[in-house]
Write an enzyme that holds these catalytic residues in place. Structure first.
Site, mmCIF file in Angstrom:
data_model
loop_
_atom_site.group_PDB
_atom_site.id
_atom_site.type_symbol
_atom_site.label_atom_id
_atom_site.label_comp_id
_atom_site.label_asym_id
_atom_site.label_seq_id
_atom_site.Cartn_x
_atom_site.Cartn_y
_atom_site.Cartn_z
ATOM 1 N N ASN A 139 0.807 -1.235 0.000
ATOM 2 C CA ASN A 139 0.000 0.000 0.000
ATOM 3 C C ASN A 139 0.837 1.282 0.000
ATOM 4 O O ASN A 139 0.473 2.268 -0.643
ATOM 5 C CB ASN A 139 -0.965 0.007 1.186
ATOM 6 N N GLU A 187 3.556 -5.121 12.494
ATOM 7 C CA GLU A 187 2.628 -3.979 12.376
ATOM 8 C C GLU A 187 1.514 -4.433 11.446
ATOM 9 O O GLU A 187 1.737 -4.651 10.256
ATOM 10 C CB GLU A 187 3.366 -2.755 11.825
ATOM 11 N N CYS A 244 -3.329 1.388 6.658
ATOM 12 C CA CYS A 244 -3.756 0.697 7.873
ATOM 13 C C CYS A 244 -4.354 1.653 8.896
ATOM 14 O O CYS A 244 -5.093 1.232 9.788
ATOM 15 C CB CYS A 244 -2.587 -0.069 8.485
ATOM 16 N N GLU A 276 7.383 0.876 16.630
ATOM 17 C CA GLU A 276 8.408 1.431 15.762
ATOM 18 C C GLU A 276 8.535 2.920 16.058
ATOM 19 O O GLU A 276 7.563 3.571 16.428
ATOM 20 C CB GLU A 276 8.047 1.199 14.289
#
Length: 487
Positions: free
Chosen positions: A155, A253, A287, A468
């Site tokens: 994406n 993630e 996301c 992160e």
């Protein structure tokens, strides 16, 4: 660069050299539906070669000072920035996103990822304590782990790939990266700049291919002690299973089903345009996108009317057209999946107010076979509906009413995901209370997608494991050792 019958043919990048593969996968231009690129269909053999190159490069690279590594990262950032327009065009063509989004978001962020970690690596400190009565001093030391396996999604291809490569090599690790087989071109373009930037051979290796073959081989390799993955929760479960025998460090993630909570006192002049972006930016293929919008009943009707009217203004079409707001979805299969959610919502009695099945999609002749879908707003949908529970990952959002703060917190938390949320209110006490109680790794209030890369990024529940960011990435990509000196 290799071409075959006018198709771009990519090659793996291993040990500082481009290496052809014995088999290839077709890659499509989402805006036309045509094959335009061939991507290596790598497997165990290619991954083995890449891991060996990374292992061989590790001793020299890990012995370089943070300053030396920082200078190389900054040089690579400069080179990508110099070719920003070429990278943006390639990203738009490969992924289907608008050229405007690629030019203003994807590639600038990829550049900034290298610059950010080039800076942050110079400023970490270790811990030290003294036990005077015992005549002891304790301190910590951090060292790179080794070969990092990095698996990035389709994406935000270069954006998220560099978000992993930059901290990994800044910390002194070497890497084997596997981008999505559907969006590999900008990773391949970046590889062409590595030597000029001063990256030694073998420090960054890129193996193209599917998750089932190349990804599996990377995750299972015994000489890859850590895996950083961004993608679906289902794939992450497979990674955990396959890496468990090796006790690998994992950073995962994953997906989200992100709520926006809009109270009666929200400033709709700011809330509506921002929530449109949070719902439909990058075709909803982020996301962090909003897919559940809870609106307090006092402003529900007004919000819905204005939101739908503005959503209808978003234009879908040729991604290279600067007036277009919505590009193509990544694939024909993904488009059909997203459309199926709208059909299921209708079958459950929900109302589709705009977009799919309601408004006509007028595309240029060259894009008729592309994978396009208009921004779609669904109302009167039940909380237990699949459209309210499952990650759709497309330009679809659901709008529902709520009455009380307590009620909406419970409903917002009633999904398996916990990545991000937005809260809209002019009441400072309210936004603090709600933010604390939401089961989300990130909460934006009266804004969306404003990021400080120093701070942790990641989700709760099925949205991931680990975080992160400057400190978190440093800790993941290094091993800590406690040393005690008795004097």
């Amino acid at each position: 660069m290799a071409h075959s019958k006018d198709l771009l043919v990519l090659e793996n990048f291993i040990g500082g050299k481009f290496v052809p593969c014995s088999s290839y996968i077709d890659s499509y231009n989402p805006s036309t539906g045509d094959v335009y690129c061939r991507v290596p269909d790598s497997g165990k053999e290619e991954v083995e070669a890449a891991v060996k190159a990374a292992k061989d490069a590790f001793p020299i690279w890990s012995s370089k000072s943070p300053l030396e590594r920082s200078q190389i990262l900054n040089k690579l950032a400069d080179l990508i920035e110099h070719d920003l327009e070429a990278f943006a065009k390639a990203e738009s063509k490969d992924q289907g996103k608008t050229i405007t989004f690629a030019r203003t978001v994807d590639i600038p962020r990829a550049v900034y990822n290298f610059r950010f970690f080039a800076s942050s690596i110079l400023h970490h400190v270790t811990e030290c304590t003294e036990m005077a009565t015992m005549g002891c001093v304790h301190y910590t030391s951090r060292a790179p782990v080794g070969v990092a396996g990095l698996i990035s999604p389709w994406n935000l291809p270069l954006y998220l790939l560099t978000w992993k490569i930059a901290p990994a090599i800044a910390c002194g690790n070497t890497v084997v990266a596997k981008p999505s087989e559907m969006t590999s071109v900008t990773a391949w373009m970046m590889c062409k700049l590595l030597e000029k930037a001063g990256v030694p051979h073998g420090v960054v290796n890129v193996v193209f291919g599917t998750g089932a073959k190349a990804g599996e081989a990377l995750v299972c390799h015994p000489d890859v002690p850590l895996i950083s993955f961004t993608g679906s929760t289902l794939t992450a479960q497979r990674i955990m299973e396959r890496s468990a025998p090796h006790c690998k460090k994992l950073s995962l993630e994953l997906g989200g089903k992100n709520p926006a909570i809009i109270f009666n006192d929200a400033d709709l002049s700011q809330c509506i345009p921002t929530t449109l972006k949070s719902s439909f930016a990058n075709q909803g293929e982020i996301c962090l996108c909003t897919s559940r919008i809870f609106v307090q009943r006092g402003i529900y009707s007004e919000f819905l009317k204005r939101f739908v009217a503005e959503a209808k203004k978003w234009k879908a079409g040729n991604p290279s057209d600067p007036t277009v707001s919505v590009g193509a979805l990544i694939s024909k299969e993904h488009l059909e999946k997203v459309r199926s959610y709208v059909k299921r919502a209708q079958a459950e009695g929900a109302r589709v107010l705009c977009g799919e099945g309601v408004d006509s999609l007028d595309l240029p002749p060259g894009n008729k076979k592309g994978y396009f879908m208009l921004p779609t707003v669904i109302a009167e949908v039940k909380d237990e509906s699949c459209c309210m529970q499952e990650e759709i990952f497309g330009p679809v959002t659901c709008v529902v009413a709520f009455d009380t703060e307590e009620e909406v917190i419970k409903r917002a938390n009633s999904v398996k995901y916990g990545l991000a949320a937005t809260v809209w209110s002019s009441n400072v006490g309210c936004v603090h209370r709600v933010a604390r109680r939401l089961q989300s790794g990130l909460v934006w209030t009266n804004c969306w997608l404003i990021r400080d890369l120093n701070l942790p990024f990641g989700g709760m529940k099925a949205s991931g494991i680990g975080r992160e960011g400057a400190k978190d990435s440093y800790e993941f990509f290094t091993e800590v050792k406690t040393i005690t000196i008795k004097h």
